[in-house]
Design an enzyme around this catalytic site. Structure first.
Site, PDB file in Angstrom:
ATOM      1  N   GLU A 359       0.875  -1.187  -0.023  1.00 44.48           N
ATOM      2  CA  GLU A 359       0.102   0.063  -0.082  1.00 44.48           C
ATOM      3  C   GLU A 359       0.765   1.189   0.101  1.00 44.48           C
ATOM      4  O   GLU A 359       1.803   1.285   0.734  1.00 44.48           O
ATOM      5  CB  GLU A 359      -1.074  -0.043   1.246  1.00 44.48           C
ATOM      6  CG  GLU A 359      -0.314  -0.158   2.358  1.00 44.48           C
ATOM      7  CD  GLU A 359      -1.538  -0.099   3.483  1.00 44.48           C
ATOM      8  OE1 GLU A 359      -2.469  -0.841   3.354  1.00 44.48           O
ATOM      9  OE2 GLU A 359      -1.329   0.488   4.726  1.00 44.48           O
ATOM     10  N   CYS A 360       0.583   2.191  -0.950  1.00 49.01           N
ATOM     11  CA  CYS A 360       0.995   3.453  -1.047  1.00 49.01           C
ATOM     12  C   CYS A 360       2.526   3.442  -1.120  1.00 49.01           C
ATOM     13  O   CYS A 360       2.923   3.042  -2.466  1.00 49.01           O
ATOM     14  CB  CYS A 360       0.941   4.099   0.201  1.00 49.01           C
ATOM     15  SG  CYS A 360       1.177   6.080   0.194  1.00 49.01           S
ATOM     16  N   ALA A 361       3.529   3.506  -0.274  1.00 45.88           N
ATOM     17  CA  ALA A 361       4.946   3.543  -0.762  1.00 45.88           C
ATOM     18  C   ALA A 361       5.268   2.004  -1.172  1.00 45.88           C
ATOM     19  O   ALA A 361       5.995   1.857  -1.994  1.00 45.88           O
ATOM     20  CB  ALA A 361       5.664   3.746   0.725  1.00 45.88           C
ATOM     21  N   LEU A 363       3.313   0.389  -3.069  1.00 44.16           N
ATOM     22  CA  LEU A 363       2.810   0.268  -4.344  1.00 44.16           C
ATOM     23  C   LEU A 363       3.705   1.139  -5.139  1.00 44.16           C
ATOM     24  O   LEU A 363       4.314   0.573  -6.482  1.00 44.16           O
ATOM     25  CB  LEU A 363       1.560   1.043  -4.714  1.00 44.16           C
ATOM     26  CG  LEU A 363       1.283   1.597  -5.760  1.00 44.16           C
ATOM     27  CD1 LEU A 363       0.798   0.493  -6.824  1.00 44.16           C
ATOM     28  CD2 LEU A 363       0.263   2.617  -5.697  1.00 44.16           C
ATOM     29  N   SER A 450      -2.268  -1.004  -3.720  1.00 36.70           N
ATOM     30  CA  SER A 450      -2.922   0.437  -3.956  1.00 36.70           C
ATOM     31  C   SER A 450      -2.476   1.315  -3.035  1.00 36.70           C
ATOM     32  O   SER A 450      -1.643   1.196  -2.106  1.00 36.70           O
ATOM     33  CB  SER A 450      -4.311  -0.146  -3.475  1.00 36.70           C
ATOM     34  OG  SER A 450      -5.157   1.027  -3.420  1.00 36.70           O
TER      35      SER A 450
END
Length: 477
Positions: A359-361, A363, A450
């Protein structure tokens, strides 16, 4: 019975983090076991709370986990402690905009309103725009509030300000005030006199002190894990500042007025069943991946995994026996050169045959490149820094199945970044998750990646799905 209080403020920038972290450290220096908590999805402040208390900093967020889990998660984190300090978020009554009901995020033990209090039953989100606010969490915990007021530029007017906050919602009890950025003895005297005449106890007066500031950058404060010795020294300075500026005995007396909570502590072992075989789940950490909730690791262990910490800046290979990989949030954009230089690990992650949750980083790390530097290449996409801040709660719906998602499932999440991801032409089937005004994500039976940050305590089945897939990776359960 856990003595507790919530440190709140009229607005962001008033000094909540200074006072809350300083209180935690000062109370610990007295020999007390202090339980640290943070309202909202913030990952950075809990890192400083952990330094201040020697315990994991934990988040309390009704949007991410559901109202019914706030008190149980609090009791879980505060077990065995002498006092709990909960740092608020933004202004006292600032919550999620009223765009609809919060999505169902899981089940947990019912939480009754504490005896002898006016706290609302679970499900009462309060005033419009109040959901997931500091006031909302204070009500759910039946906890008194310490209001931190920036006194610069005013004197007697602080009493009117505090009176407004104390009377706005009678279910929220403002038990005392800490004046921040006080300029002189005379300034303090004027503010104290006005507040005490209005019936509001002054628990402390903190003078302006540039020596206790913590450096910040594009997403807030610099995480404690990136500063190491500097962060420890900063927390020590905060402890000394609060100890000499606040009446700690009065703070403790206020915390002890909180009534017992009629709730059962949350238990990761009850949230997910544990299988016989224990696969190894590697969880990314280190300075580049500092964003994570303590309950995630607890749930993975309860679901039957042995958790190994992986630092992509330093470790050139996955931990021995790794069956699954979790890459959470952080600041890979600030460490892109070092991440790119660790080619052996990037190649291992690209070829890793097991399940990956990112998630986020995470991704960004799985993309082919970040700001022109090579990353793992697990995803057919590139990432780059932008000037635009993307921030807010999301009510997301899964479009299709992936490692962690099933079609039609709703996820209460949070988005917080200044980057953008662009999929290679013709390689992406469209967003994995959609929400009002947007959507994103990549996924298949072995992958969920994501921008959306999730709190797994509200969806414990996510830990179970990841651990189960590490044993039977071809099965979507």
């Amino acid at each position: 019975m856990i003595p507790r209080l919530v440190v709140a403020a009229p607005s962001s920038g008033s000094g909540k983090t200074t006072v809350a972290t300083g209180l935690m450290a000062a109370l610990r220096a007295r020999g007390l076991r202090v339980s640290p908590h943070k309202v909202g999805p913030d990952y950075i402040d809990p890192g400083y709370h952990a330094l201040a208390t020697g315990r994991p900093g934990r988040n309390l967020d009704p949007w991410l986990v559901g109202e019914e889990l706030v008190a149980p998660l609090f009791l879980h984190g505060a077990a065995g402690c002498d006092v709990a300090v909960v740092e608020g978020v933004m202004g006292l009554f600032d919550g999620k905009a009223p765009t609809g009901a919060a999505p169902a995020v899981g089940t947990g033990p019912a939480t009754a309103a504490p005896a002898g209090t006016a706290a609302p039953a679970v499900g009462d989100g309060g005033r419009a725009g109040d959901f997931a606010s500091t006031a909302h969490v204070a009500r759910l915990l039946a906890a008194p509030v310490v209001l931190v007021v920036d006194a610069s530029g005013q004197s007697g007017s602080v009493a009117a300000l505090v009176h407004g906050f104390a009377t706005f919602d009678p279910r929220v009890r403002v038990g005392g005030v800490v004046l921040n950025r006080v300029g002189s003895d005379r300034h303090e005297e004027l503010c104290r006199t006005a507040l005490e005449a209005a019936g509001f106890p002054v628990l402390g007066a903190v003078r302006r002190d540039d020596a206790v500031t913590v450096p910040s950058r594009h997403l807030g404060l610099v995480p404690a894990a990136e500063r190491e010795a500097e962060a420890v020294a900063a927390v020590d300075r905060l402890a000394a500042l609060v100890a000499r500026s606040c009446d700690l005995d009065a703070v403790l007396r206020l915390a002890r007025t909180a009534p017992p909570l009629q709730a059962a502590p949350w238990s990761p072992a009850r949230a997910v069943p544990s299988p016989e075989r224990r696969p190894v789940v590697a969880v990314a950490g280190g300075a580049a991946f500092t964003f994570g909730y303590a309950e995630h690791v607890e749930l993975l262990r309860a679901a039957g995994a042995d958790v190994a910490v992986l630092d992509p800046l330093r470790d050139e290979s996955l931990p021995d026996g790794t069956s699954a990989l979790v890459v959470g949030g952080g600041f890979p954009e600030l460490h892109a050169a070092e991440l790119a230089a660790n080619e052996p690990l990037r190649q291992q992650v690209a070829a890793f045959p097991g399940p990956i949750a990112a998630e986020c980083a995470g991704l960004l790390y799985l993309c082919r490149e970040l700001d022109g530097r090579p990353m793992c290449g697990r995803l057919p996409a590139t990432a780059r820094m932008t000037e635009r801040l993307t921030l807010g709660y999301r009510d997301a719906t899964a479009v299709r199945a992936s490692l962690l998602t099933r079609p039609g499932e709703r996820f209460a999440g949070h988005e917080f970044h200044r980057t953008a991801v662009q999929a290679d032409a013709g390689t992406h089937a469209g967003p994995l998750l959609r929400w009002e005004g947007g959507g994103d994500g990549f996924g298949d039976a072995l992958l969920t990646a994501s921008y959306l940050h999730l709190h797994w305590a509200g969806r414990p089945e996510l830990a179970q799905r990841l651990v189960s897939s590490s044993r039977s990776p071809s099965v979507l359960r």
